[in-house]
Motif scaffolding. Structure first.
Motif, PDB file in Angstrom:
ATOM      1  N   ASP A  19       0.832  -1.209   0.000  1.00 26.82           N
ATOM      2  CA  ASP A  19       0.000   0.000   0.000  1.00 26.82           C
ATOM      3  C   ASP A  19       0.864   1.255   0.000  1.00 26.82           C
ATOM      4  N   ALA A  20       1.943   1.227   0.766  1.00 27.81           N
ATOM      5  CA  ALA A  20       2.837   2.389   0.849  1.00 27.81           C
ATOM      6  C   ALA A  20       3.507   2.665  -0.491  1.00 27.81           C
ATOM      7  N   GLU A  21       3.905   1.607  -1.184  1.00 32.89           N
ATOM      8  CA  GLU A  21       4.531   1.788  -2.490  1.00 32.89           C
ATOM      9  C   GLU A  21       3.536   2.348  -3.502  1.00 32.89           C
ATOM     10  N   ARG A  22       2.315   1.854  -3.468  1.00 27.02           N
ATOM     11  CA  ARG A  22       1.299   2.388  -4.379  1.00 27.02           C
ATOM     12  C   ARG A  22       0.992   3.849  -4.079  1.00 27.02           C
ATOM     13  N   ALA A  23       1.012   4.205  -2.798  1.00 27.00           N
ATOM     14  CA  ALA A  23       0.783   5.605  -2.428  1.00 27.00           C
ATOM     15  C   ALA A  23       1.896   6.496  -2.968  1.00 27.00           C
ATOM     16  N   ALA A  24       3.118   6.017  -2.898  1.00 19.72           N
ATOM     17  CA  ALA A  24       4.246   6.796  -3.426  1.00 19.72           C
ATOM     18  C   ALA A  24       4.126   6.967  -4.933  1.00 19.72           C
ATOM     19  N   ALA A  60      10.743  15.137  -4.246  1.00 19.22           N
ATOM     20  CA  ALA A  60       9.829  14.001  -4.053  1.00 19.22           C
ATOM     21  C   ALA A  60      10.520  12.790  -3.434  1.00 19.22           C
ATOM     22  N   ASP A  61      11.867  12.765  -3.482  1.00 19.87           N
ATOM     23  CA  ASP A  61      12.653  11.683  -2.864  1.00 19.87           C
ATOM     24  C   ASP A  61      12.129  10.319  -3.308  1.00 19.87           C
ATOM     25  N   LEU A  62      12.086  10.133  -4.609  1.00 21.00           N
ATOM     26  CA  LEU A  62      11.448   8.945  -5.182  1.00 21.00           C
ATOM     27  C   LEU A  62      12.239   7.664  -4.974  1.00 21.00           C
ATOM     28  N   MET A  63      13.543   7.771  -4.735  1.00 22.08           N
ATOM     29  CA  MET A  63      14.333   6.559  -4.505  1.00 22.08           C
ATOM     30  C   MET A  63      14.136   6.014  -3.097  1.00 22.08           C
ATOM     31  N   ASN A  64      13.814   6.899  -2.167  1.00 20.34           N
ATOM     32  CA  ASN A  64      13.514   6.500  -0.789  1.00 20.34           C
ATOM     33  C   ASN A  64      12.235   7.212  -0.348  1.00 20.34           C
ATOM     34  N   PRO A  65      11.091   6.843  -0.908  1.00 18.76           N
ATOM     35  CA  PRO A  65       9.857   7.607  -0.664  1.00 18.76           C
ATOM     36  C   PRO A  65       9.408   7.564   0.793  1.00 18.76           C
ATOM     37  N   ALA A  66       8.907   8.706   1.237  1.00 22.86           N
ATOM     38  CA  ALA A  66       8.509   8.851   2.635  1.00 22.86           C
ATOM     39  C   ALA A  66       7.442   7.835   3.030  1.00 22.86           C
ATOM     40  N   VAL A  68       6.957   4.806   2.044  1.00 21.29           N
ATOM     41  CA  VAL A  68       7.526   3.467   2.252  1.00 21.29           C
ATOM     42  C   VAL A  68       8.355   3.424   3.531  1.00 21.29           C
ATOM     43  N   LEU A  69       9.167   4.453   3.748  1.00 15.94           N
ATOM     44  CA  LEU A  69       9.991   4.497   4.952  1.00 15.94           C
ATOM     45  C   LEU A  69       9.131   4.596   6.201  1.00 15.94           C
ATOM     46  N   GLN A  73       9.308  -0.006   5.746  1.00 20.02           N
ATOM     47  CA  GLN A  73       9.690  -0.874   4.634  1.00 20.02           C
ATOM     48  C   GLN A  73      10.895  -0.312   3.890  1.00 20.02           C
ATOM     49  N   LYS A  74      11.480  -1.152   3.088  1.00 23.76           N
ATOM     50  CA  LYS A  74      12.529  -0.752   2.160  1.00 23.76           C
ATOM     51  C   LYS A  74      11.932  -0.802   0.759  1.00 23.76           C
ATOM     52  N   PRO A  75      12.158   0.232  -0.069  1.00 23.04           N
ATOM     53  CA  PRO A  75      11.585   0.194  -1.422  1.00 23.04           C
ATOM     54  C   PRO A  75      12.021  -1.068  -2.166  1.00 23.04           C
TER      55      PRO A  75
END
Length: 396
Positions: A19-24, A60-66, A68-69, A73-75
Motif C-alpha cells: 500500500d505504501a509503495e502504491r501511495a508513493a 519528491a525523494d522517489l528513490m527513498n519515498p517517505a 515506504v519508509l 519498509q525498504k523500497p
C-alpha cells in the motif's frame, strides 16, 4: 462521448506492491501531471530540457519515498520498476533523465565501487547532491563497444599524487551537461582491460557539446564529449570494474530499467490513443465505437500488458538474486518492439491528429525509435538470447 476503462492494468500487477509503495507512485503520478504534463509538449518541440521540473523530482525523494519508509519498509525492486514505468508513461525523456541518475549512474557506483566508495556516494546519489551519468558509448563504437572501446586511461602521477590520464571521445551521453560527474569507461593502457572513472564535468581537458537535430528524445540533452589529457586521482577509479565482464554486469541490470521505461511509454501511447478515440466522433459516432478501432485498442493493450508481465517477472527474479544476460536482453528486446508497434498503432487510430503533440501520441511515437536502439539494439539483444538458446556465440 465514451467513458474509458478506469484502469489499464487489467491483470492487477500493481497489486503486487505494498500500500505504501502504491501511495508513493500515486504521488509521483500527481507530481508529473502537475509539473510535467502542462509543459512537456512545448519543451519537446523546442528540443530543450525543462529545468524547473528537476527540483520537484528531487524533493519528491522517489528513490527513498517517505510513504515506504514511514511504513517501516525498504523500497522493493518492483517499486523501482514501477517508478520508471510512471515516468515513462508521462514522457520518455523525463524517464531517461531520472533513470540516468537512479539507474545507470547509481547501478554503476553500487556494483562497481568499493564498499567505502558506495558508502560515501550512495546517499549523495539518492539525494541528487551528486548528479552523475553513464558514459560508455563512443562515436565509432556502440554495439561493438566490448571489443572496440577506444577511450584510454594511463596511470600517471602529478605533484606526487597517483592518478590516471584519460583520452578519448564519448557520444550520446544523456544529461552530461547537467551532471557533476561522468562515469567514464576507458581501456587501461597497461592491461587493455576496461576500467571506470568518476570524472568531474568541470575537469580541465573535458569538453561537452549538445547533439543537435534529434527527432527523438528531444527533451533529453544528449552530448558529445571530448576528453583530452583529463587527469583524475586514483581514488576516482571504481574499484570493482576491472574488465568488460564487470561492465556487462552493470548492463544486465540497466536493461531491466530500460524495459520498464519502454513499458511505461507503451502504456502512455495506448492510453493517449484510447482517450482520443473516446472523445472524437466521425460519421456521427465516437471513434471508439468502431470495430476496427476496438481491435487496434485491444492489440495495443495486449502488447502493453505482455510487456508489463515480462518486466514484473524479470524484476522478481532479479530481486531473488537471479541475473541472466538473456533474461534482461529478452525483456529489453520485446518491450521496445511492442512499444514501437503500439506507438505506431496509437498514431494510426488518431488519424492525422496523431502527429500533433497536443494529442500526446506523437511524442511517444517518435521517442519509441530511440528506445528501440539504446541500451542494446534489437539485433544485439537477439544475439544474446540466441547464444543462451544454442550455446554458440554469433558475435564472432
Amino acid at each position: 462521448m465514451i467513458q474509458p476503462a478506469a484502469t489499464s492494468d487489467f491483470y492487477g500487477f500493481k497489486d503486487l506492491l505494498t500500500d505504501a509503495e502504491r501511495a508513493a507512485l500515486d504521488r509521483l503520478r500527481s507530481l508529473l501531471a502537475e509539473h510535467v504534463g502542462p509543459i512537456v509538449d512545448d519543451y519537446w518541440e523546442r528540443g530543450e530540457f525543462p529545468e524547473q521540473i528537476v527540483a520537484p523530482l528531487i524533493d519528491a525523494d522517489l528513490m527513498n519515498p517517505a510513504e515506504v519508509l514511514a511504513a517501516g519498509q525498504k523500497p522493493s525492486a518492483l517499486y523501482s520498476g514501477f517508478r520508471n514505468f510512471e515516468l515513462g508513461r508521462m514522457d520518455a525523456s523525463v524517464a531517461t533523465y531520472y533513470n540516468a541518475q537512479s539507474g545507470l549512474f547509481r547501478t554503476t557506483v553500487n556494483l562497481g565501487g568499493s564498499a567505502e566508495q558506495v558508502a560515501v556516494l550512495e546517499p549523495r546519489i539518492t539525494s541528487f547532491a551528486c548528479k552523475g551519468v553513464f558514459a560508455l558509448t563512443e562515436p565509432e563504437h556502440g554495439s561493438d563497444i566490448a571489443g572496440g572501446l577506444a577511450t584510454s586511461a594511463k596511470q600517471e602521477q602529478r605533484d606526487g599524487v597517483a592518478g590516471w590520464v584519460i583520452n578519448g571521445q564519448k557520444r550520446w551521453i544523456g544529461g552530461a551537461g547537467q551532471a557533476d560527474v561522468l562515469a567514464v569507461f576507458a581501456r587501461d593502457a597497461a592491461d587493455s582491460q576496461i576500467k571506470c572513472f568518476l570524472v568531474p564535468t568541470d575537469a580541465p581537458g573535458m569538453e561537452i557539446r549538445k547533439i543537435p537535430g534529434k527527432t527523438s528524445l528531444r527533451i533529453m540533452q544528449n552530448a558529445d564529449i571530448e576528453l583530452g589529457n583529463v587527469w583524475v586521482p586514483a581514488s576516482a577509479r571504481l574499484a570493482k570494474i576491472n574488465s568488460f565482464a564487470d561492465v556487462a554486469a552493470c548492463l544486465r541490470n540497466m536493461r531491466s530499467d530500460v524495459a520498464w521505461i519502454a513499458t511505461g511509454v507503451c502504456f502512455g501511447a495506448y492510453e493517449s490513443a484510447r482517450d482520443y478515440v473516446a472523445s472524437r466522433s466521425q460519421f456521427g459516432k465516437p471513434l471508439g465505437s468502431f470495430q476496427l478501432i476496438q481491435e487496434k485498442l485491444a492489440h495495443m493493450l495486449s502488447n502493453a500488458t505482455a510487456s508489463l508481465a515480462l518486466v514484473v517477472r524479470l524484476t522478481q527474479q532479479q530481486e531473488a538474486g537471479i541475473y541472466r544476460d538473456e533474461n534482461s536482453a529478452m525483456a529489453k528486446m520485446f518491450t521496445a518492439r511492442m512499444l514501437r508497434e503500439t506507438a505506431a498503432l496509437a498514431r494510426e487510430v488518431c488519424g492525422g491528429n496523431g502527429i500533433l503533440l497536443e494529442n500526446n501520441v506523437a511524442r511517444h511515437h517518435a521517442d519509441a525509435e530511440a528506445i528501440y536502439s539504446y541500451e542494446g539494439t534489437h539485433e544485439i539483444n537477439s544475439l544474446i538470447i540466441g547464444r543462451a538458446i544454442t550455446g554458440v556465440s554469433a558475435f564472432r
